[in-house]
Design a protein around this motif. Structure first.
Motif, PDB file in Angstrom:
ATOM      1  N   PRO A  67      -7.201   1.071  -1.842  1.00 42.23           N
ATOM      2  CA  PRO A  67      -8.193   1.752  -2.768  1.00 42.23           C
ATOM      3  C   PRO A  67      -8.717   0.825  -3.861  1.00 42.23           C
ATOM      4  CG  PRO A  67      -5.854   2.871  -2.524  1.00 42.23           C
ATOM      5  CD  PRO A  67      -5.746   1.397  -1.975  1.00 42.23           C
ATOM      6  N   PHE A 126       4.706  15.442   2.290  1.00 44.89           N
ATOM      7  CA  PHE A 126       4.892  14.697   3.613  1.00 44.89           C
ATOM      8  C   PHE A 126       6.224  13.938   3.784  1.00 44.89           C
ATOM      9  CE2 PHE A 126       2.363  12.055   0.889  1.00 44.89           C
ATOM     10  CZ  PHE A 126       3.134  11.040   0.736  1.00 44.89           C
ATOM     11  N   ARG A 133       0.940  -1.198  -0.127  1.00 41.27           N
ATOM     12  CA  ARG A 133       0.174   0.033  -0.018  1.00 41.27           C
ATOM     13  C   ARG A 133       0.630   1.068  -0.201  1.00 41.27           C
ATOM     14  NH1 ARG A 133      -3.248  -2.911  -1.137  1.00 41.27           N
ATOM     15  NH2 ARG A 133      -3.002  -1.779  -2.861  1.00 41.27           N
ATOM     16  N   SER A 134       0.311   2.325  -0.215  1.00 36.71           N
ATOM     17  CA  SER A 134       1.140   3.400  -0.333  1.00 36.71           C
ATOM     18  C   SER A 134       0.989   4.106   1.160  1.00 36.71           C
ATOM     19  CB  SER A 134       0.236   4.797  -1.380  1.00 36.71           C
ATOM     20  OG  SER A 134       0.689   4.429  -2.690  1.00 36.71           O
ATOM     21  N   CYS A 180       6.185   5.629  -0.253  1.00 37.16           N
ATOM     22  CA  CYS A 180       5.085   5.950  -1.294  1.00 37.16           C
ATOM     23  C   CYS A 180       5.676   6.475  -2.585  1.00 37.16           C
ATOM     24  CB  CYS A 180       4.180   7.038  -0.692  1.00 37.16           C
ATOM     25  SG  CYS A 180       2.809   7.779  -1.556  1.00 37.16           S
ATOM     26  N   TRP A 181       5.149   6.048  -3.751  1.00 40.67           N
ATOM     27  CA  TRP A 181       5.753   6.619  -5.059  1.00 40.67           C
ATOM     28  C   TRP A 181       5.038   8.103  -5.162  1.00 40.67           C
ATOM     29  CZ3 TRP A 181       5.297   2.887  -9.682  1.00 40.67           C
ATOM     30  CH2 TRP A 181       5.688   3.499 -10.859  1.00 40.67           C
ATOM     31  N   MET A 182       5.957   8.940  -5.273  1.00 44.62           N
ATOM     32  CA  MET A 182       5.594  10.446  -5.179  1.00 44.62           C
ATOM     33  C   MET A 182       6.278  11.184  -6.403  1.00 44.62           C
ATOM     34  SD  MET A 182       5.990  11.687  -1.357  1.00 44.62           S
ATOM     35  CE  MET A 182       4.942  13.037  -1.242  1.00 44.62           C
TER      36      MET A 182
HETATM   37  C1  LIG Z   1       3.195   7.734 -10.773  1.00 50.36           C
HETATM   38  C2  LIG Z   1       2.720   7.934  -9.666  1.00 50.36           C
HETATM   39  C3  LIG Z   1       2.650   8.928  -8.637  1.00 50.36           C
HETATM   40  C4  LIG Z   1       2.217   9.384  -7.414  1.00 50.36           C
HETATM   41  N1  LIG Z   1       2.249  10.351  -6.814  1.00 50.36           N
HETATM   42  C5  LIG Z   1       1.693  10.474  -5.521  1.00 50.36           C
HETATM   43  C6  LIG Z   1       2.134  11.590  -4.868  1.00 50.36           C
HETATM   44  O1  LIG Z   1       2.707  12.501  -5.078  1.00 50.36           O
HETATM   45  N2  LIG Z   1       1.664  11.888  -3.443  1.00 50.36           N
HETATM   46  C7  LIG Z   1       0.870  10.672  -2.842  1.00 50.36           C
HETATM   47  O2  LIG Z   1       0.328  10.804  -1.738  1.00 50.36           O
HETATM   48  N3  LIG Z   1       0.707   9.483  -3.752  1.00 50.36           N
HETATM   49  C8  LIG Z   1       1.098   9.331  -4.925  1.00 50.36           C
HETATM   50  N4  LIG Z   1       1.057   8.219  -5.637  1.00 50.36           N
HETATM   51  C9  LIG Z   1       0.335   7.073  -4.875  1.00 50.36           C
HETATM   52  C10 LIG Z   1      -1.113   6.729  -5.326  1.00 50.36           C
HETATM   53  O3  LIG Z   1      -1.707   7.751  -4.950  1.00 50.36           O
HETATM   54  C11 LIG Z   1      -1.570   5.481  -4.988  1.00 50.36           C
HETATM   55  O4  LIG Z   1      -0.549   4.627  -5.644  1.00 50.36           O
HETATM   56  C12 LIG Z   1      -3.099   4.935  -5.385  1.00 50.36           C
HETATM   57  O5  LIG Z   1      -3.815   5.792  -4.780  1.00 50.36           O
HETATM   58  C13 LIG Z   1      -3.256   3.586  -5.094  1.00 50.36           C
HETATM   59  O6  LIG Z   1      -2.923   3.069  -3.865  1.00 50.36           O
HETATM   60  P1  LIG Z   1      -2.066   1.995  -3.332  1.00 50.36           P
HETATM   61  O7  LIG Z   1      -0.682   2.342  -3.802  1.00 50.36           O
HETATM   62  O8  LIG Z   1      -1.962   1.847  -1.803  1.00 50.36           O
HETATM   63  O9  LIG Z   1      -2.332   0.865  -3.918  1.00 50.36           O
HETATM   64  C14 LIG Z   1       1.526   8.026  -6.887  1.00 50.36           C
HETATM   65  C15 LIG Z   1       1.706   7.030  -7.546  1.00 50.36           C
HETATM   66  C16 LIG Z   1       1.920   6.677  -8.837  1.00 50.36           C
HETATM   67  C17 LIG Z   1       2.182   5.358  -9.529  1.00 50.36           C
END
Ligand SMILES: Cc1cc2nc3c(=O)[nH]c(=O)nc-3n(C[C@H](O)[C@H](O)[C@H](O)COP(=O)(O)O)c2cc1C
Length: 205
Positions: free
Chosen positions: A192, A88, A11-12, A152-154
């Motif tokens: 999600p 964050f 999860r993120s 978390c990928w940001m």
């Molecule tokens: C290319 C990419 C960019 C993202 N950027 C952000 C970000 O800047 N901030 C954030 O809080 N989450 C970010 N996310 C996380 C997504 O919101 C998250 O992967 C998505 O809601 C699905 O949730 P999960 O990762 O828990 O399955 C990013 C994910 C991806 C793949």
């Protein structure tokens, strides 16, 4: 950890425990992640891991300031709501900054020389550099998850990419593509939902 279970349970994570991540674990995660596929095996990535709290705070402030500035410049005050999802990473014990150098390819060079715009060219070439970076990032998230860390990928902080590159002393042609805060999760959010297969898959037999 079972690979499929790992993929589905990752999860993120946006809240972290105040607990150091040992360098050996970070090195192992990057070593595993570097087995990602990449266009022509160019491995066009490099990583800087920031554990220094002052530098993380500085980076986070740069992102917040940039969002404020763009909101003012465009008159679109809603932009300010992006901050919560953009800044964050300084609350994590470490943040991995992911950099990319351009994918080098003869066909692309020829098309560029023939006057193809970058957009038209990538429509025909598929952005192999960015796709490769996506693969290595997903590997980082999965390797970290397998070792009990949250990430978390940001991409939102990329809004301040030039400013962050400057404090991390990264020079052209390298470009910041993502930040990945990493640490022991303080809380694990509910998954999600995902689109149903009927919406995303078609099999032609
Ligand atoms: C290319 C990419 C960019 C993202 N950027 C952000 C970000 O800047 N901030 C954030 O809080 N989450 C970010 N996310 C996380 C997504 O919101 C998250 O992967 C998505 O809601 C699905 O949730 P999960 O990762 O828990 O399955 C990013 C994910 C991806 C793949």
């Amino acid at each position: 950890m079972d690979l499929i279970q790992g993929i589905m349970e990752r999860r993120s994570i946006r809240q972290f425990l105040d607990k150091e991540v040992p360098n050996e674990d970070l090195e192992e995660i990057i070593r595993i992640a570097s087995w990602a596929p990449s266009g022509a095996n160019q491995q066009m990535w490099k990583f800087i891991i920031v554990k220094n709290k002052n530098i993380l705070d500085q980076m986070s402030r740069l992102v917040a300031d940039k969002i404020d500035r763009l909101a003012e410049e465009t008159g679109y005050s809603e932009l300010v709501r992006m901050k919560a999802y953009s800044t964050f990473f300084n609350k994590a014990p470490a943040t991995i900054a992911v950099f990319m150098e351009p994918y080098k390819n003869k066909a692309e060079e020829v098309l560029r020389a023939a006057g193809y715009s970058e957009e038209r060219l990538q429509r025909l070439r598929g952005n192999a550099g960015i796709q490769s970076i996506g693969a290595v990032i997903q590997n980082i998230l999965l390797a970290a998850h397998a070792k009990g860390y949250g990430t978390c990928w940001m991409c939102a902080p990329i809004i301040a990419a030039p400013e962050i590159e400057k404090i991390l002393e990264v020079e052209e042609p390298w470009q910041l593509k993502a930040l990945i805060p990493i640490g022991k999760p303080a809380s694990i959010p509910k998954a999600p939902s995902r689109k149903p297969l009927t919406e995303i898959l078609k099999i032609i037999e």
